[in-house]
Write a protein that holds these residues in place. Structure first.
Motif, PDB file in Angstrom:
ATOM      1  N   ARG A 368       0.843  -1.191   0.000  1.00 54.59           N
ATOM      2  CA  ARG A 368       0.000   0.000   0.000  1.00 54.59           C
ATOM      3  C   ARG A 368       0.878   1.240   0.000  1.00 54.59           C
ATOM      4  NH1 ARG A 368       0.225  -2.136   5.063  1.00 54.59           N
ATOM      5  NH2 ARG A 368       0.784  -0.732   6.784  1.00 54.59           N
ATOM      6  N   GLN A 369       0.367   2.280  -0.573  1.00 53.21           N
ATOM      7  CA  GLN A 369       1.075   3.553  -0.638  1.00 53.21           C
ATOM      8  C   GLN A 369       0.965   4.243   0.705  1.00 53.21           C
ATOM      9  OE1 GLN A 369       2.662   4.720  -3.467  1.00 53.21           O
ATOM     10  NE2 GLN A 369       3.481   6.438  -2.323  1.00 53.21           N
ATOM     11  N   LYS A 370       2.121   4.540   1.332  1.00 54.77           N
ATOM     12  CA  LYS A 370       2.101   5.212   2.622  1.00 54.77           C
ATOM     13  C   LYS A 370       1.666   6.664   2.448  1.00 54.77           C
ATOM     14  CE  LYS A 370       5.690   2.381   4.753  1.00 54.77           C
ATOM     15  NZ  LYS A 370       7.016   2.376   5.413  1.00 54.77           N
ATOM     16  N   ALA A 391       2.609  -1.522  -6.409  1.00 53.36           N
ATOM     17  CA  ALA A 391       2.497  -2.616  -7.376  1.00 53.36           C
ATOM     18  C   ALA A 391       2.434  -3.947  -6.626  1.00 53.36           C
ATOM     19  CB  ALA A 391       3.682  -2.593  -8.335  1.00 53.36           C
ATOM     20  N   ASP A 392       1.421  -4.746  -6.938  1.00 50.49           N
ATOM     21  CA  ASP A 392       1.234  -6.051  -6.297  1.00 50.49           C
ATOM     22  C   ASP A 392       1.657  -7.130  -7.294  1.00 50.49           C
ATOM     23  OD1 ASP A 392       0.598  -8.082  -4.642  1.00 50.49           O
ATOM     24  OD2 ASP A 392      -1.577  -7.741  -4.618  1.00 50.49           O
ATOM     25  N   LEU A 399      11.199 -11.357  -6.588  1.00 55.21           N
ATOM     26  CA  LEU A 399      11.423  -9.954  -6.230  1.00 55.21           C
ATOM     27  C   LEU A 399      11.131  -9.679  -4.761  1.00 55.21           C
ATOM     28  CD1 LEU A 399       9.793  -8.246  -9.343  1.00 55.21           C
ATOM     29  CD2 LEU A 399      12.197  -8.780  -8.975  1.00 55.21           C
ATOM     30  N   HIS A 400      10.935 -10.703  -3.958  1.00 57.66           N
ATOM     31  CA  HIS A 400      10.566 -10.507  -2.554  1.00 57.66           C
ATOM     32  C   HIS A 400      11.590 -11.100  -1.594  1.00 57.66           C
ATOM     33  CE1 HIS A 400       6.738  -9.986  -4.686  1.00 57.66           C
ATOM     34  NE2 HIS A 400       6.342  -9.263  -3.640  1.00 57.66           N
ATOM     35  N   ARG A 408       6.698  -5.421  -0.361  1.00 60.08           N
ATOM     36  CA  ARG A 408       6.964  -4.720  -1.615  1.00 60.08           C
ATOM     37  C   ARG A 408       7.908  -5.536  -2.484  1.00 60.08           C
ATOM     38  NH1 ARG A 408       8.950   1.174  -1.203  1.00 60.08           N
ATOM     39  NH2 ARG A 408       8.829   0.813  -3.449  1.00 60.08           N
ATOM     40  N   ALA A 409       7.622  -5.540  -3.765  1.00 60.85           N
ATOM     41  CA  ALA A 409       8.453  -6.274  -4.724  1.00 60.85           C
ATOM     42  C   ALA A 409       9.634  -5.407  -5.141  1.00 60.85           C
ATOM     43  CB  ALA A 409       7.626  -6.672  -5.942  1.00 60.85           C
ATOM     44  N   GLY A 410      10.730  -6.067  -5.486  1.00 59.52           N
ATOM     45  CA  GLY A 410      11.894  -5.350  -5.977  1.00 59.52           C
ATOM     46  C   GLY A 410      12.963  -5.209  -4.911  1.00 59.52           C
TER      47      GLY A 410
END
Length: 1440
Positions: A368-370, A391-392, A399-400, A408-410
């Motif tokens: 989620r966007q903080k 991004a889900d 990526l986790h 969050r991925a990446g």
């Protein structure tokens, strides 16, 4: 000799060996010495001096160590571990050595005293009939205890549940277990109840509460454990009862006072601790619930000063605790539904599921966007793409695998850095690959709008460069390959190389600026007073002594060379022999390093076996023919010819003529040139595109060598090949209908051939001249340059081929797509014709008449029809949209450009409508203007034939816009583009200079072209000194470009001064101290200046003699003297050749010389005649520009102009009194005192070339004080900076430090050109300056007869101050009243009248201001009030 035991022998055999040894009485190999135990010490000394301990406690003593700990500070000095290890003695005991060094064990172990367990409860084991206590199994115990925040194993949970069950079975009642609180806590409890009930009920509540405590509770804090006696509990209860009795005997007021005293004395943390000590019963839970409902209860009884802070802090802490508690509860609550895999009971050891240990298996929460203003951490995919924060992505993408922000991925840059140092090869390789992709996308600007800051700057600051350098030394091929790819992404821009290749065949396109970063910070840090070679040598020494990271901070390539990266790359190419992709990346990196500087090229050439390896492995003369087969998979590039390797050699040759000679002779590049040029690209056993690129790069390398006059002996050998290529040009034209990559490559190859012929023709053009010099004996002292092995008759035969091809190429000008494809070849052909005819006209073997006839034929048959075509008209119209001067953003640096890495900012390509875009008309029009200028230089009669060129509307609009727009800042991304645009402007001006004398209708363009010439002079970049010299010589001071001198310009200036057009200021020139100079008008000054233009030109040319060395190199390049060219790399770009204030250069130069001479003790009593003439010519030129070309000087601030004009008074003693200098300085002063100039005057801003205007002004005051002779002109320059809107420190310098000049500043009010309102408005507010004004007036240092201007200013400010009734500080109010009283008591009636009755400024009044006939009523009343108050205070009083 006794035998040693062997394997398999029994104990009996060993005993037999022992008996033999004892019977022989031999000495043992090892001697055992039994020493006394140091821990026991000597007998009788164990407890001799130690007093017995109190009570009967078990005590463990460390014998031999003191009871008191030794001081650990200061620490013992550190000693070398190797110092004492070199010498050993036979009788040295290792144990003693160890004990002597181990001196601080007492800091850890001292007395070990057993804990007092006398008051601890002892639980007896449960009696049983079994011989041993019955064992239990953990399956018999139910897990009823829930784990809190910590993690416990199953065994720990079972044991905790067992203890809880035992306590529940044997524990007494709850009433017996509750502890009674202490007196301080009771007081706090009473305080809490007081917070809820009215004050009169405090007594009753306290009595009830105390009674309850005495009957049903025990002390909570005082337990008596520390007393160490059996009656500890009774003592605690006695203290508790005494406290309660004390509370009952106190009144309500005494209780409140005691509460306040306790809270004032106790630490707030201690108060909080007392509150927190409550029992674990139901009553405690109830109280805790009440506290959560009313957290401010405890705070209300605190003093009022602390109430607000405590309450807010408590609320914040409560909120934090609740939020943390909620998060912990959320983390603990895990059920079977959260797990992706349901545990089953039949699985081994899975009958009791530990959900905490299986928490990692549950699905991640959705990202989620903080909701925060701060940016979130950037995360990237394995492809280097930026992943949005919300991004889900599925977890199977890999990526986790990170700890922070697990949902969050990446991966963040920090995580990739950490991964790059992993011990797992695959992880290191993956991290470096991802970092390389991130860098490549960052340089393309993909993150500019999404991320704050620069990704590249962040990576370099974090040590990314040296991470790659360390990874290059890795022994694993994959890690090595990944680091090479990341380094290539960091350094190399393939689009930059593409556009540099595109401009190679332009006019002077072979010469490029070095990729040396322009680091102003480094220059400021290392600035020293060194010049020329000393400075460069000193800089080299400093770079050698600097650490690698410090060098790389300013220059990445130089930092890499300090790490000897070329040696590592050579090892990889020669020994490792990587895959083709890595080889190409290494060649690109080496090419970028070669573009850095000539020093970098030398280091690459000096690297052992680097060039040999590249030439041998990647430029072989023969290779496997299977490479050319379609579909063949090339697994290794070694042993196969490569175009990138040839390009690297070509760029390396651009570093200097010596490097080219080494490549041709030592590294056998001559044979490679013959091999790759003689054979048609279709016949080379390579893929077709690669074959064309290889042939093109070979031709370009030959062109570079021919640019130095080298490798021309190959011309005769390969002449048939060149002729065959030229004959195939018509066939190439027929295949250009469609625009394909193959066709563009073929056109580039053809353009490279023509560029080669251009330089071979230039070299052959000076063969006869060099031959004549060599045969003559007049130049014995000079260096003898051998003529090149190519003569003019060998190159003259190719001109018909190229002229025929040019005619066919120009026929395609109306077809847009075909023309864009053929434009590079057409441009090269036009440049060739210009070079050919310039050289042809200088050949003694050529008939001049034949040459002139050929030029007339070319003009009438080719060029004039070309200029009349509509396509050419549209090209002139495209100049303005494609110009970098008119569109500065087109050459601005890229968003991710780094100062330490030079780049042309071409990543992603340039738009078509830009100077290097596909639709740009600049290359062809520049070549066309070069050809026209070459023709008109040879055949003057053809000049009028090209008069239509200057009349194109598109050209005039472009020139008008370009000189008025400020040039973009000089950066590596703008310098190389602007250089090509300046070439076009210069050729336009050169053609205009020829038109001025040949065409009578040229006058209409003269002013525009002169403005362009003046702007171009201050913009030309290093390497173009020849163009600057030509503009100064032929254009800037040419009377033809100043038509105002003939068309009534001086008369118009006089008429303007008479009518005061556009100004209300007095333009009358101040007089002179000598009073012998007749005042002349500005028109007469302009007329005289116009007549002196030849002398002015000579003056400026002589002052630019310091540019002579660079001018010689530039002339050799532009005139085609290839035998004098040292390098194709231009000088480093630090800015334009000439400063923007170059019109003042002679004056500044003379001022510096005189100042330096006076600094070294020389006294200049008389000034030479040439000094007076030099200053006069300088002032004349500036006056001409300020009157007729004022817009060309707009880039110079008015304050800077005044500062440079002040040098007239600071140069020498009485230079300003010379008649011509005085007149022209006064004329310039009248220009700078016009309203527009005065409005733009800003002395507080930093001025270019001036450290501090205040220091300059102080020097001017000292000079005026010493040698001014009261000169009014000098006085005006002193008075100009004293305007009210400028710094008060300038006025304080005059009235505080240099009051003597007030007697000599006799500038009459009628001759003062600045309105006095600029000095008196707004009123002065500096109290110190006002006191100085008043003091100089009262003491007579400032008088109207001596200094009328400042007298008026001082009177106006003092009058405004003493009658001001605005609210002010007490000091200011007292000062103005005191000043008013002193003014009233003045003896000087005139001064008193001026100060009291001043009304307003009046330029017509001889005094400069008007006076009141009588004071206004308000002022009169205020004056009476102030003066009468003083009389009353000073009046005598009568004693009663």
């Amino acid at each position: 000799m006794l035998s040693r035991p062997k394997p398999g022998e029994s104990e009996a055999d060993l005993l037999h060996f022992q008996n033999q040894f004892l019977a022989a009485r031999a000495s043992p190999a090892v001697k055992i010495v039994k020493k006394a135990d140091k821990r026991k010490g000597e007998e009788g000394s164990i407890d001799a001096g130690r007093p017995p301990l109190q009570a009967s406690k078990d005590v463990v003593m460390l014998d031999g160590f003191p009871d008191i700990l030794p001081a650990l500070t200061p620490a013992p000095p550190k000693k070398s571990k190797v110092k004492n290890a070199s010498v050993h003695f036979e009788d040295e005991d290792l144990e003693d050595t160890l004990e002597s060094h181990d001196q601080h064990i007492t800091a850890v172990l001292s007395k070990i005293i057993e804990r007092d367990t006398s008051a601890a409860a002892v639980t007896m084991p449960v009696p049983t009939g079994d011989p041993f206590p019955r064992s239990f199994h953990r399956s018999e115990i139910k897990s009823e205890v829930k784990v809190g925040s910590g993690r416990k194993s199953i065994f720990a949970q079972k044991m905790a549940a067992k203890r809880t069950a035992e306590k529940a079975a044997t524990a007494p009642s709850a009433a017996d277990c509750v502890q009674v609180r202490s007196a301080a806590l009771d007081a706090l409890d009473s305080q809490e109840s007081a917070g809820e009930t009215p004050l009169p009920s405090i007594r009753g509540d306290l009595t009830n509460k105390a009674g309850d405590f005495s009957t049903s509770q025990r002390p909570r804090l005082i337990t008596g454990e520390g007393l160490g006696s059996q009656k500890s509990e009774q003592e605690a209860e006695a203290i508790h009862k005494e406290n309660l009795e004390k509370l009952q005997s106190m009144s309500e007021e005494e209780i409140l006072q005691e509460q306040a005293r306790l809270l004032a004395q106790m630490d707030p943390s201690l108060v909080a601790f007392l509150k927190s000590q409550r029992g674990n019963n139901e009553g405690q839970k109830k109280e805790l619930k009440m506290e959560q409902n009313r957290p401010e209860e405890f705070v209300e009884s605190l003093p009022m000063a602390q109430h607000g802070v405590r309450s807010s802090l408590s609320m914040q802490e409560l909120g934090l605790e609740e939020s943390v508690r909620k998060e912990e509860n959320v983390k603990v609550e895990i059920t079977d539904d959260d797990l992706p895999l349901k545990p089953r009971k039949e699985w081994i050891h899975m009958d009791n599921v530990e959900f905490e240990k299986l928490e990692w298996m549950k699905d991640l929460p959705s990202p989620r966007q903080k909701k925060t203003k701060e940016g979130m951490q950037a995360r990237f995919s394995l492809k280097g793409e930026l992943i949005p924060a919300d991004a889900d992505l599925p977890t199977h993408l890999g990526l986790h695998h990170h700890g922070e922000e697990a949902e969050r991925a990446g991966y963040s840059l920090q995580e990739l850095f950490h991964l790059s140092r992993s011990q797992v090869t695959q992880q290191r390789t993956l991290a470096l690959q991802v970092l390389g992709r991130i860098v490549q996308k960052a340089r393309a600007g993909e993150f500019a709008s999404s991320l704050k800051g620069s990704v590249l700057r962040l990576l370099l600051d974090a040590g990314f460069l040296f991470l790659l350098r360390f990874s290059l030394d890795d022994a694993v091929d994959n890690v090595m390959a990944a680091s090479v790819g990341a380094l290539r992404a960091l350094l190399v821009s393939l689009d930059d190389e593409k556009y540099l290749d595109w401009t190679f065949s332009w006019y002077q396109g072979m010469a490029t600026f070095p990729f040396v970063p322009n680091n102003e910070e480094e220059e400021e840090e290392e600035e020293e007073e060194l010049n020329g070679t000393e400075k460069s040598q000193d800089k080299k020494l400093k770079d050698e002594n600097k650490p690698d990271p410090d060098v790389a901070r300013y220059d990445v390539v130089k930092g890499l060379l300090k790490t000897r990266i070329q040696h590592r790359l050579r090892y990889i190419l020669e020994v490792v022999r990587p895959v083709p992709t890595v080889v190409l990346d290494i060649l690109h990196i080496l090419t970028h390093i070669a573009r850095h500087s000539s020093e970098a090229c030398s280091q690459l050439l000096d690297c052992p076996r680097l060039i040999e390896t590249i030439v041998r492995e990647f430029l072989p003369t023969q290779w496997d023919p299977q490479v050319a087969e379609p579909g063949f998979l090339l697994t290794s590039l070694h042993g196969v010819a490569c175009a990138s390797a040839m390009k690297f050699i070509r760029v390396l040759a651009s570093g200097g003529r010596n490097a080219t000679a080494r490549l041709l002779n030592k590294f056998e590049m001559r044979s490679r040139l013959s091999r790759f040029i003689a054979e048609d690209p279709l016949d080379l056993l390579l893929p077709r595109e690669e074959a064309i690129r290889l042939s093109t790069e070979a031709l370009r390398f030959w062109a570079v060598a021919a640019g130095y006059g080298q490798a021309c002996d190959l011309y005769s050998d390969l002449y048939p090949v060149l002729v065959r290529i030229l004959q195939s040009l018509p066939e190439l034209l027929s295949t250009c209908a469609g625009r394909s990559p193959m066709v563009e490559l073929s056109v580039q190859r053809a353009a490279a051939v023509v560029t080669l012929l251009i330089h071979v023709t230039q070299t052959a053009g000076y063969t006869a001249e060099l031959q004549a010099k060599l045969s003559s004996n007049s130049s014995e002292d000079s260096v003898q340059i051998p003529p090149p092995p190519v003569a003019w008759n060998q190159v003259s035969g190719l001109q018909p081929f190229l002229e025929t091809s040019l005619k066919k190429l120009l026929q395609e000008i109306s077809h847009t797509e075909t023309w864009q494809t053929l434009q590079p070849l057409t441009t090269a052909c036009v440049i060739y014709l210009g070079v050919y005819y310039s050289a042809c006209s200088q050949q003694p073997s050529v008939n001049p008449i034949d040459c002139l006839e050929e030029l007339e034929c070319l003009t009438s048959q080719v060029l004039q029809p070309l200029l009349s075509q509509p396509a050419i008209q549209s090209m002139w119209d495209l100049l303005r949209p494609c110009s970098a001067l008119c569109n500065p953003l087109s050459c601005s640096p890229a968003p991710e450009s780094i100062i330490s890495i030079s780049s042309l900012s071409c990543t992603g390509g340039k738009p078509p409508l830009s100077l290097v875009g596909s639709k740009s008309p600049f290359p062809f029009l520049t070549a066309l203007l070069f050809l026209i200028n070459s023709i008109t230089d040879i055949h003057k009669g053809l000049t009028s034939k090209y008069s239509s060129v200057l009349g194109f509307r598109g050209l005039k609009d472009y020139l008008h816009q370009s000189w008025q727009t400020g040039p973009p800042s000089v950066t590596p991304s703008s310098a190389w583009i602007l250089r090509h645009e300046y070439h076009l402007q210069y050729f336009v001006l050169a053609l205009a200079q020829k038109m001025a004398g040949a065409c009578p209708n040229y006058t209409q363009h003269a002013s525009l072209h002169h403005c362009v010439a003046m702007a171009l002079l201050s913009r030309l970049l290093p390497g173009s000194e020849h163009l600057a010299h030509k503009v100064l010589l032929d254009l800037a001071f040419n009377p033809e470009f100043l038509p105002e001198g003939k068309a009534g310009g001086p008369e118009a200036a006089d008429f303007s001064d008479i009518l005061h057009l556009g100004t209300s200021a007095k333009l009358a020139q101040p007089g002179s101290a000598t009073a012998v100079f007749s005042k002349v008008t500005r028109g007469a000054l302009l007329r005289e200046s116009y007549q002196n233009l030849p002398s002015i030109r000579s003056c400026y040319l002589s002052h630019f003699v310091h540019l002579q060395p660079t001018l010689m190199h530039s002339q050799a390049s532009y005139q085609g003297r290839n035998y004098l060219i040292q390098s194709m790399l231009l000088p480093e770009v630090r800015g334009p050749i000439l400063p923007s204030d170059w019109p003042f250069f002679p004056l500044i130069s003379l001022y510096n010389k005189v100042t330096n001479a006076e600094t070294h003790g020389a006294v200049l009593n008389s000034l030479p005649l040439d000094l007076v003439n030099t200053v006069t010519w300088n002032l004349q030129w500036v006056l001409l520009l300020e009157t007729w070309r004022d817009k060309t000087l707009q880039s110079i601030p008015t304050a800077a102009k005044l500062a440079r004009l002040m040098c007239v008074f600071l140069t020498g003693c009485d230079l300003f009194l010379e008649a011509p200098i005085h007149r022209y300085t006064a004329g310039l002063l009248s220009v700078y005192c016009q309203p527009k100039a005065l409005d733009s005057l800003n002395l507080d801003a930093p001025l270019p070339g001036l450290a501090s205007f205040h220091d300059l002004y102080r020097s001017l005051l000292e000079q005026f004080e010493g040698v001014s002779f009261g000169d009014p002109l000098f006085g005006v320059f002193v008075l100009l900076p004293l305007q009210k809107r400028f710094s008060v420190h300038l006025r304080l310098s005059v009235f505080g430090e240099h009051t003597n000049i007030l007697r000599a500043l006799g500038v009459p009010l009628q001759q003062f050109p600045v309105p006095l309102k600029r000095y008196t408005s707004p009123p002065e507010d500096n109290l110190n300056l006002l006191r100085l004004y008043f003091r100089t007036l009262v003491t007579g240092a400032l008088r109207h007869t001596w200094c009328p201007v400042l007298y008026v200013v001082a009177v106006a400010h003092v009058n405004s101050f003493i009658f001001s009734q605005e609210s002010a500080t007490q000091e200011t109010d007292a000062a103005r009243k005191s000043m008013l009283r002193k003014t009233w008591l003045l003896v000087d009636e005139n001064l008193k009248k001026h100060l009291l009755y001043y009304r307003l400024l009046n330029a017509e009044n001889p005094m400069g201001f008007d006076l009141y006939e009588q004071l206004p009523p308000m002022r009169l009343k205020y004056l009476q009030m102030v003066t009468q108050k003083e009389n009353k205070e000073n009046a005598p009083t009568l004693d009663s």
